[in-house]
Design a protein around this motif. Structure first.
Motif, mmCIF file in Angstrom:
data_model
loop_
_atom_site.group_PDB
_atom_site.id
_atom_site.type_symbol
_atom_site.label_atom_id
_atom_site.label_comp_id
_atom_site.label_asym_id
_atom_site.label_seq_id
_atom_site.Cartn_x
_atom_site.Cartn_y
_atom_site.Cartn_z
ATOM 1 N N SER A 15 0.821 -1.214 0.000
ATOM 2 C CA SER A 15 0.000 0.000 0.000
ATOM 3 C C SER A 15 0.856 1.265 0.000
ATOM 4 O O SER A 15 0.332 2.364 -0.201
ATOM 5 C CB SER A 15 -0.879 -0.001 1.249
ATOM 6 N N PRO A 38 2.693 3.479 20.630
ATOM 7 C CA PRO A 38 1.324 3.783 20.254
ATOM 8 C C PRO A 38 0.849 2.920 19.081
ATOM 9 O O PRO A 38 1.662 2.319 18.381
ATOM 10 C CB PRO A 38 1.391 5.256 19.842
ATOM 11 N N GLY A 42 4.206 0.049 14.400
ATOM 12 C CA GLY A 42 4.900 -1.075 13.766
ATOM 13 C C GLY A 42 5.252 -2.227 14.696
ATOM 14 O O GLY A 42 6.012 -3.116 14.323
ATOM 15 N N THR A 45 4.110 -5.515 13.193
ATOM 16 C CA THR A 45 4.932 -5.781 12.015
ATOM 17 C C THR A 45 6.296 -6.319 12.441
ATOM 18 O O THR A 45 6.777 -7.316 11.885
ATOM 19 C CB THR A 45 5.098 -4.495 11.180
HETATM 20 P P1 ADP Z 1 1.077 -1.616 15.689
HETATM 21 O O1 ADP Z 1 1.156 -3.072 15.951
HETATM 22 O O2 ADP Z 1 2.116 -0.821 16.415
HETATM 23 O O3 ADP Z 1 -0.294 -1.062 15.892
HETATM 24 P P2 ADP Z 1 1.324 -2.373 12.900
HETATM 25 O O4 ADP Z 1 2.614 -3.088 12.744
HETATM 26 O O5 ADP Z 1 0.084 -3.181 12.987
HETATM 27 O O6 ADP Z 1 1.443 -1.362 14.144
HETATM 28 O O7 ADP Z 1 1.156 -1.345 11.701
HETATM 29 C C1 ADP Z 1 2.149 -0.390 11.358
HETATM 30 C C2 ADP Z 1 1.642 0.409 10.165
HETATM 31 O O8 ADP Z 1 1.577 -0.469 9.030
HETATM 32 C C3 ADP Z 1 0.228 0.956 10.334
HETATM 33 O O9 ADP Z 1 0.181 2.188 9.643
HETATM 34 C C4 ADP Z 1 -0.647 -0.089 9.688
HETATM 35 O O10 ADP Z 1 -1.848 0.455 9.213
HETATM 36 C C5 ADP Z 1 0.235 -0.560 8.548
HETATM 37 N N1 ADP Z 1 -0.015 -1.985 8.200
HETATM 38 C C6 ADP Z 1 0.018 -3.047 9.035
HETATM 39 N N2 ADP Z 1 -0.222 -4.191 8.364
HETATM 40 C C7 ADP Z 1 -0.427 -3.836 7.095
HETATM 41 C C8 ADP Z 1 -0.717 -4.569 5.907
HETATM 42 N N3 ADP Z 1 -0.848 -5.898 5.915
HETATM 43 N N4 ADP Z 1 -0.844 -3.866 4.748
HETATM 44 C C9 ADP Z 1 -0.688 -2.532 4.746
HETATM 45 N N5 ADP Z 1 -0.420 -1.780 5.809
HETATM 46 C C10 ADP Z 1 -0.281 -2.426 6.978
#
Ligand code: ADP
Ligand code: ADP
Length: 228
Positions: A15, A38, A42, A45
């Motif tokens: 994305s 917060p 990430g 991730t």
């Molecule tokens: P956290 O666990 O700290 O809330 P994430 O790792 O879930 O953060 O997400 C980090 C960023 O990456 C956010 O902006 C989230 O929307 C984006 N994101 C997470 N997973 C995906 C995905 N599969 N595709 C696109 N964007 C993602």
């Protein structure tokens, strides 16, 4: 030699979102590391990259201690605990806890003995034959922890494991998890929003920040008094 070593790890989703940038992190055997920050910084991730469920767009992830093995590079044993316990509703607590062993082809008598041992460790002795619908949220989480520990993993990875539980249940689980960790000495990496939980449970806190997601600072938590 760290168990896990990340260098210059970045993650860019299709994305276009840059979820992580410039992450350097060493995780030692026996560490209890919190990823704190917060929403959207990430954490998940980073945990998924350590777990091998997502790959870095650039940078490296290595398992130096696992690579030392005589038989050549070996894969680390991972245990997972997610926010939802994701138990099989049609199977008993014992069968749920034994599932990873079943997938490894361990014989029934051995896997039942080891699953019973794991259930005992998380305080569920006597509930082997119970079905998930008869268990409280905290107990389901305990089964999920038993399932993650039943293979004796090198590292236990938990993504906001207790966030859906009420505060007292969560506190009890924190204490029990600490006790199990002190006994068994595996490595834990967990994601949390809670400053209390990260300070209470972990020995190291990676404090993360957003845009782009990164580790802003690392804090070592002194053990304030002997626990247990
Ligand atoms: P956290 O666990 O700290 O809330 P994430 O790792 O879930 O953060 O997400 C980090 C960023 O990456 C956010 O902006 C989230 O929307 C984006 N994101 C997470 N997973 C995906 C995905 N599969 N595709 C696109 N964007 C993602
Ligand atoms: P958490 O806060 O625990 O990371 P999220 O609700 O952010 O959980 O993410 C749940 C799932 O949705 C994850 O599998 C993540 O990869 C995916 N996801 C998160 N943000 C995005 C996004 N912007 N685009 C696509 N998938 C996403």
């Amino acid at each position: 030699r760290p168990l896990v070593s990340l260098r210059g790890v970045a993650k860019r989703y299709d994305s276009g979102t840059v979820a992580l940038q410039g992450v350097d992190l060493d995780i030692g055997r026996g560490d209890f590391l919190a990823l704190l920050g917060p929403s959207g910084c990430g954490k998940s991730t980073l945990l998924r990259i350590i777990a091998g469920l997502a790959s870095p767009s650039s940078g490296t992830l290595a398992w130096p201690a696992a690579a030392q093995d005589q038989r050549g590079p070996t894969l680390p044993r991972l245990g997972f605990v997610f926010q939802e316990p994701t138990l099989m509703p049609w199977a008993t607590a014992l069968a749920n806890a034994a599932l990873p062993l079943r997938l490894e082809g361990v014989a029934r008598s051995e896997r039942e003995a080891r699953a019973a041992e794991a259930l005992k460790r998380v305080g569920l002795a006597g509930f082997e034959r119970a079905y998930p619908r008869a268990l409280s949220g905290g107990m389901k989480m305990r089964v999920s922890i038993a399932r993650a520990l039943v293979t004796r993993p090198d590292i236990l990875l938990m993504d906001e494991p207790f966030a859906a539980l009420d505060e007292i249940t969560r506190f009890r689980l924190n204490n029990d998890l600490l006790e199990i960790w002190q006994e068994a000495g595996f490595t834990v990496v967990f994601v949390t929003h809670s400053v209390f939980e990260s300070v209470y449970l972990s020995r190291r806190i990676a404090v993360m920040a957003s845009r782009p997601g990164r580790i802003e600072t690392e804090i070592t938590v002194p053990a304030p008094y002997p626990r247990g």
